[in-house]
Scaffold this active site. Structure first.
Site, PDB file in Angstrom:
ATOM      1  N   LYS A 111     -26.297 -20.083  10.448  1.00  0.00           N
ATOM      2  CA  LYS A 111     -24.866 -20.518  10.728  1.00  0.00           C
ATOM      3  C   LYS A 111     -24.134 -19.471   9.502  1.00  0.00           C
ATOM      4  O   LYS A 111     -24.417 -19.665   8.492  1.00  0.00           O
ATOM      5  CB  LYS A 111     -24.564 -21.979  10.239  1.00  0.00           C
ATOM      6  CG  LYS A 111     -23.002 -22.110  10.629  1.00  0.00           C
ATOM      7  CD  LYS A 111     -22.956 -23.866  10.221  1.00  0.00           C
ATOM      8  CE  LYS A 111     -21.463 -24.404  10.583  1.00  0.00           C
ATOM      9  NZ  LYS A 111     -20.434 -24.242   9.479  1.00  0.00           N
ATOM     10  N   SER A 165     -20.708 -18.819   7.965  1.00  0.00           N
ATOM     11  CA  SER A 165     -19.619 -19.378   7.719  1.00  0.00           C
ATOM     12  C   SER A 165     -18.715 -18.152   6.725  1.00  0.00           C
ATOM     13  O   SER A 165     -17.632 -18.814   6.273  1.00  0.00           O
ATOM     14  CB  SER A 165     -19.815 -20.657   7.276  1.00  0.00           C
ATOM     15  OG  SER A 165     -20.226 -21.547   7.909  1.00  0.00           O
ATOM     16  N   GLY A 168     -19.539 -19.460  12.047  1.00  0.00           N
ATOM     17  CA  GLY A 168     -19.432 -20.566  11.421  1.00  0.00           C
ATOM     18  C   GLY A 168     -17.859 -21.045  11.193  1.00  0.00           C
ATOM     19  O   GLY A 168     -17.625 -21.903  10.560  1.00  0.00           O
TER      20      GLY A 168
END
Lengths: 298, 298, 298, 298
Positions: B167, B169, B192
């Site tokens: 993920k 982010s 993300g």
């Protein structure tokens, strides 16, 4: 508060066995040895004590072990506490006091960094201090947390009857000076980095909470005592030695600190993974430095 | 692995009551509502879910609640896990899988930052993946952790049979692109951050794990579905709306996200202190934006 | 202002000979080649143009060369200007306009970082805009300057009649979105990073000033034109290719950009030391990527 | 080299008139006053001297003015030089030496930060030192440049016959200690921050190049002389006073330094915009502190 918040305190390592279990016996052994030194007090569960690596249960047992071992020498024990949520920190504070801690060293929350403005930090530390039955020391260690306590926030918090001081681990004397000014008289500023010790003491710091006091307790105390008595010449001479050791240990990390303790007759044990002991080349470099600075083999 | 690691997943908020207790009923209610949306799956205990604010016990109950509520709709649940010590993360991973999580979203340790070199990170994530019975997604969120996963480290970890994706982010499409390249085919890169969604999908991301999917699940899924089908024109139109909402929510913080949920008929509840709800002026600004972007009152 | 501040602009490299002299002939040659592309305009002396490596005299000659070479195609030339002192930036702005620049791209001061608060930045950019006879574009590139322009500062500056837009080189679509919102209608936000191009255009950016447009002018323009016409599917397909190239070039640095230009039939020349050309292994990696993305040998 | 690279040097402010012209007369006046102090030498065109705000022509005149004014007292003059391109720094070095500088304080390039790896930095400083007819002092001031010189890079550069030392303005004694260790005997480490002076001297620094020596030349020299003679008690007492002044001046910025000079009978003049003088409330705070620390009105 009758607690004497000054002098040199050692933030004790938490020794682990080779399979990473807390070794309370080793911990008690170290405290017993330190009982022969002029250390003023101990911190259980600081950065050096791997607070973040322990369960609540383990934390309780570590504090209890240190408190029991320190009792004979009448030395106070401060315990590291903190949480990302205020209520967790409050709960930790109560537990630590219940386990016998006579003061608390309190981390700021450091995950939701962008939200940790002055208001949030004041709210958090005030709540912990409100709940704490014992004096609270703020913990400023931005290189690990990514959260800085500004002099203004520290000045505001210093007015709380149970917020008694700050540990400044920034390594920057300018920060220590700012905290002394904003905290005002009676607010205990502890130098949190041995390389900044001489400057901090000269600027008026109450004492030091020094990782390197684990491996060089006598020497760290000598710097303090000489400085306290105005013998800065002697203070500077010893400072030079411990600062050189601290500079290397800080760079090598906690595994090196534990290895150094083993070299010196203490029981350092292992760090918890992913922290590791340094490799042999680094250990040799460490041995050499300890010898050069007359901590080893003299 | 038969788990479909693609599409839009919502990292669910953990609603708290006014006195900061976990509100499992509110949580289940939200999941039930989301059951009507095209969301592909849920993440329990991500950054939006206040993982760091919860006890182990609470974490277990949150995962179980989400798993139970999601069962009717056959949607998978990923759980956030992590620890500063490897063994803590390993233990968290086991517990989360036991509680029913079908995948894990794994944080790096982020306190001893200076020691978190490539070796330490590879060691940590490998140990967690070795112990996990379910697929592992790496969690790259340097603005909160202060620890960045380099493309090289991600490339090395992608070879582990149970490390299925990441993920990202960071909010920077350049990072997503680097992770896609280093991860190679079959490595699922989740965007993300909603502001980076369109770019990430166009670059080949498998999907998104998006805080803003809590308040705009239909719209986030539309961006994905349009993009998937090559209808980028429609994707871009919806992206513009959700990205504007995300930009404001990210700046206002988690309290604002929870307030927005309440405005929209979900049960956001309160964040745990020191996080707070925004003040009324900020809430009005938020209401206005939700209206402008046609999420509210249309 | 009749100047069309939209579309794709190439921030031209400044080619140097092997002994690091400015090669104006090579520069003019490149502009002539770009005359066959749909590039909307040129930026002389941006980050890609090594503004900080040139003397005032060289800067003047570079601007004049580009202006002259671009005249045949009626394309506008924007010039990078800036200074640590306001008066230096003002002087640079006048010189650049005198040399023929039709717009200016203005850096913030970035040495006395701690003093660069909102007041100082507004004062500086306002003074430059007051003195400039041509439209001013703010330059946001915090990874190089260490100075961020906040959305609030940008919003305040956008009210100045001669501050026409901003180049956002942060690589974060969330920043672009914030600048669009604060700048308001008529404020031209240029995406400054190819990896953020698709997201920025979808969010409403006026265009892009893209280092990678030096090596992929047609493709960068295609992304823009497709997006402008609502053909996001086609836009996304081309974006994927140029973003992959940009990600690698950004990591390898300006020497790689210049080497890539040579591979593609332009005249990149050398960067000025301490910047260097990448080694052969890196050049091979670059060749391979250019081929994969169909910029080379197709 | 017969040049004595030790003791306290003042990095002189460059006074500007109200309309921001260089005031060479004021500069010469200050040097004349400093002639009565025990300052060891002067630095023209450091950070305090607004190097980045001046044209090449102005730089030449500033160096010449300081050299001429310092001649009567036989004090050496070091000049700040640097450039983002190596050739610019080399040219600056030659000019500064031609203008009479007896040593050079050399900045690293700091715009293309991501490319400033060990190789680039070693290449740059080596080229400048190769071209310089006088000793070179490396300049480490990461808070302004965003570029750190690692101990390893410093150690490598220390082997160059004309690289004689480093100014460490990080404010962190741990850095000073690392530079001392890597530089080895004969490598002159200057403390660049008054708050770090006592620690640095105790650790073995050769001296200090201290902005605060502009306003407190006698006191800064006393700290040094006491330390040199092993009278650390007296050193610490004076240190406490100048460190408090330095902490405030650093926070308020260069405009405050110049205002303080005016209060003390020197000619500070104005900074160049966008730097400004502090407002009256801040000036009052400054006056109070100067009085408290017995620099003013005693």
């Amino acid at each position: 508060m009758s607690l004497d918040l000054s002098g040199i305190w050692a933030p004790l390592v938490t020794p682990f066995t080779a399979d990473e279990e807390v070794d309370l016996e080793a911990l008690a052994f170290n405290v017993e040895l330190y009982g022969q030194t002029p250390l003023r007090g101990y911190v259980a569960l600081g950065t050096t004590g791997e607070f973040v690596h322990l369960s609540d249960d383990e934390r309780g047992r570590v504090i209890e072990t240190v408190v029991r071992a320190a009792r004979g020498d009448h030395r106070p024990v401060m315990a590291g506490v903190g949480g990302h949520a205020t209520r967790v920190a409050v709960e930790q504070a109560r537990r630590a006091a219940d386990a016998g801690a006579q003061a608390l060293l309190v981390w700021p929350p450091f995950y939701y960094k962008a939200q940790m403005d002055a208001e949030a930090l004041v709210d958090y530390f005030t709540a912990v201090a409100d709940a704490s039955p014992v004096p609270v020391i703020l913990y400023h260690i931005p290189q690990n947390t990514g959260v800085a306590l500004s002099p203004a926030v520290v000045g505001e918090l210093a007015a709380h009857p149970r917020i008694a001081g700050i540990k400044d681990s920034s390594g920057q004397p300018s920060q220590t000076i700012a905290f002394l000014r904003e905290g005002g008289p009676g607010f205990a500023v502890f130098v949190g980095s041995t390389t900044a010790l001489l400057a901090g003491l000269a600027a008026g710091a109450a004492g030091g909470i020094l990782a390197t006091a684990n491996v060089a307790p006598y020497e760290c105390c000598e710097v303090y005592e000489h400085g306290r008595a105005g013998r800065w010449t002697e203070a500077a001479e010893v400072y030079r030695r411990v600062a050189a050791v601290d500079e290397l240990l800080s760079r090598l990390g906690l595994g090196a600190m534990k290895a150094a303790l083993e070299m010196l007759g203490y029981r350092g044990g292992y760090p918890r993974r992913p922290l590791v002991r340094p490799d042999e080349a680094e250990l040799d470099r460490l041995r050499l430095l300890l010898r050069e600075q007359r901590l080893l083999g003299c």
